[in-house]
Write a protein that holds these residues in place. Structure first.
Motif, PDB file in Angstrom:
ATOM      1  N   ARG A 186     -27.590 -33.857 -67.667  1.00  0.00           N
ATOM      2  CA  ARG A 186     -28.174 -32.511 -67.640  1.00  0.00           C
ATOM      3  C   ARG A 186     -27.179 -31.578 -68.317  1.00  0.00           C
ATOM      4  NH1 ARG A 186     -31.801 -29.253 -64.200  1.00  0.00           N
ATOM      5  NH2 ARG A 186     -31.147 -27.083 -64.529  1.00  0.00           N
ATOM      6  N   HIS A 187     -27.631 -30.914 -69.367  1.00  0.00           N
ATOM      7  CA  HIS A 187     -26.790 -29.981 -70.113  1.00  0.00           C
ATOM      8  C   HIS A 187     -27.347 -28.581 -69.885  1.00  0.00           C
ATOM      9  CE1 HIS A 187     -25.436 -28.304 -74.228  1.00  0.00           C
ATOM     10  NE2 HIS A 187     -24.505 -28.111 -73.324  1.00  0.00           N
ATOM     11  N   ASP A 188     -26.645 -27.803 -69.086  1.00  0.00           N
ATOM     12  CA  ASP A 188     -27.031 -26.420 -68.824  1.00  0.00           C
ATOM     13  C   ASP A 188     -26.369 -25.545 -69.872  1.00  0.00           C
ATOM     14  OD1 ASP A 188     -28.608 -26.783 -66.420  1.00  0.00           O
ATOM     15  OD2 ASP A 188     -26.725 -27.313 -65.441  1.00  0.00           O
ATOM     16  N   ASN A 232     -25.316 -22.263 -71.968  1.00  0.00           N
ATOM     17  CA  ASN A 232     -25.028 -20.845 -71.750  1.00  0.00           C
ATOM     18  C   ASN A 232     -26.163 -20.025 -72.358  1.00  0.00           C
ATOM     19  OD1 ASN A 232     -22.774 -19.004 -70.848  1.00  0.00           O
ATOM     20  ND2 ASN A 232     -23.052 -18.226 -72.915  1.00  0.00           N
ATOM     21  N   ALA A 239     -32.002 -25.589 -69.609  1.00  0.00           N
ATOM     22  CA  ALA A 239     -31.334 -26.890 -69.446  1.00  0.00           C
ATOM     23  C   ALA A 239     -31.986 -27.928 -70.349  1.00  0.00           C
ATOM     24  CB  ALA A 239     -31.408 -27.336 -67.996  1.00  0.00           C
ATOM     25  N   ARG A 266     -23.515 -34.146 -65.787  1.00  0.00           N
ATOM     26  CA  ARG A 266     -23.948 -32.757 -65.919  1.00  0.00           C
ATOM     27  C   ARG A 266     -22.815 -31.953 -66.517  1.00  0.00           C
ATOM     28  NH1 ARG A 266     -26.801 -29.007 -61.271  1.00  0.00           N
ATOM     29  NH2 ARG A 266     -27.412 -27.345 -62.696  1.00  0.00           N
ATOM     30  N   ALA A 269     -22.174 -27.748 -67.713  1.00  0.00           N
ATOM     31  CA  ALA A 269     -22.629 -26.368 -67.879  1.00  0.00           C
ATOM     32  C   ALA A 269     -21.456 -25.589 -68.474  1.00  0.00           C
ATOM     33  CB  ALA A 269     -23.043 -25.770 -66.541  1.00  0.00           C
TER      34      ALA A 269
END
Length: 137
Positions: free
Chosen positions: A35-37, A39, A43, A121, A123
């Motif tokens: 999971r790449h949140d 900026n 996502a 993950r 972020a």
């Protein structure tokens, strides 16, 4: 469960691959369901979406991270990184100012999760308004 040291090593390897411009190595260090949140964005889920993001970033930006500090919480699941981004804006990114080879320096950080020896993950956080001011000057 991943140890704190192992989590720090995975995160450090991930950012070393970033600095080497080695997308394949970065992709090898993330889980299939990463999971790449993003900026200021939605996502992205999965290695394929992450690969698309890396290709987009490579087209628009040239970046190197300095002053990297990696921390991991007890248990090794949660990690954080603090770094300084030194970059150049190579090609205009949709919705952002026109690219003219501008350079920028940004303080940034990331919160990560590690599972089975890979990043599951990430972020990344930075001040978009500061970046816009730098490339618009």
């Amino acid at each position: 469960m991943t140890s704190e040291a192992a989590a720090r090593d995975v995160v450090a390897a991930y950012y070393a691959a970033f600095n080497a411009g080695d997308s394949a190595a970065m992709l090898a260090l993330v889980t299939d369901d990463v999971r790449h949140d993003v900026n200021q964005g939605a996502a992205r889920i999965g290695r394929g979406k992450f690969a698309e993001f890396l290709a987009h970033m490579d087209r628009c930006y040239s970046e190197r991270l300095a002053d990297l500090v990696v921390m991991a919480a007890p248990g090794g699941v949660h990690a954080a990184a603090r770094f300084t981004v030194h970059g150049s804006y190579k090609a205009t990114d949709e919705g952002l100012p026109e690219a003219k080879g501008q350079t920028y320096v940004l303080d940034a950080g990331a919160f990560l999760e590690v599972r089975d020896g890979k990043v599951s993950r990430v972020a990344t956080c930075y001040n978009l308004n500061d970046w816009i001011a730098q490339v618009s000057a």
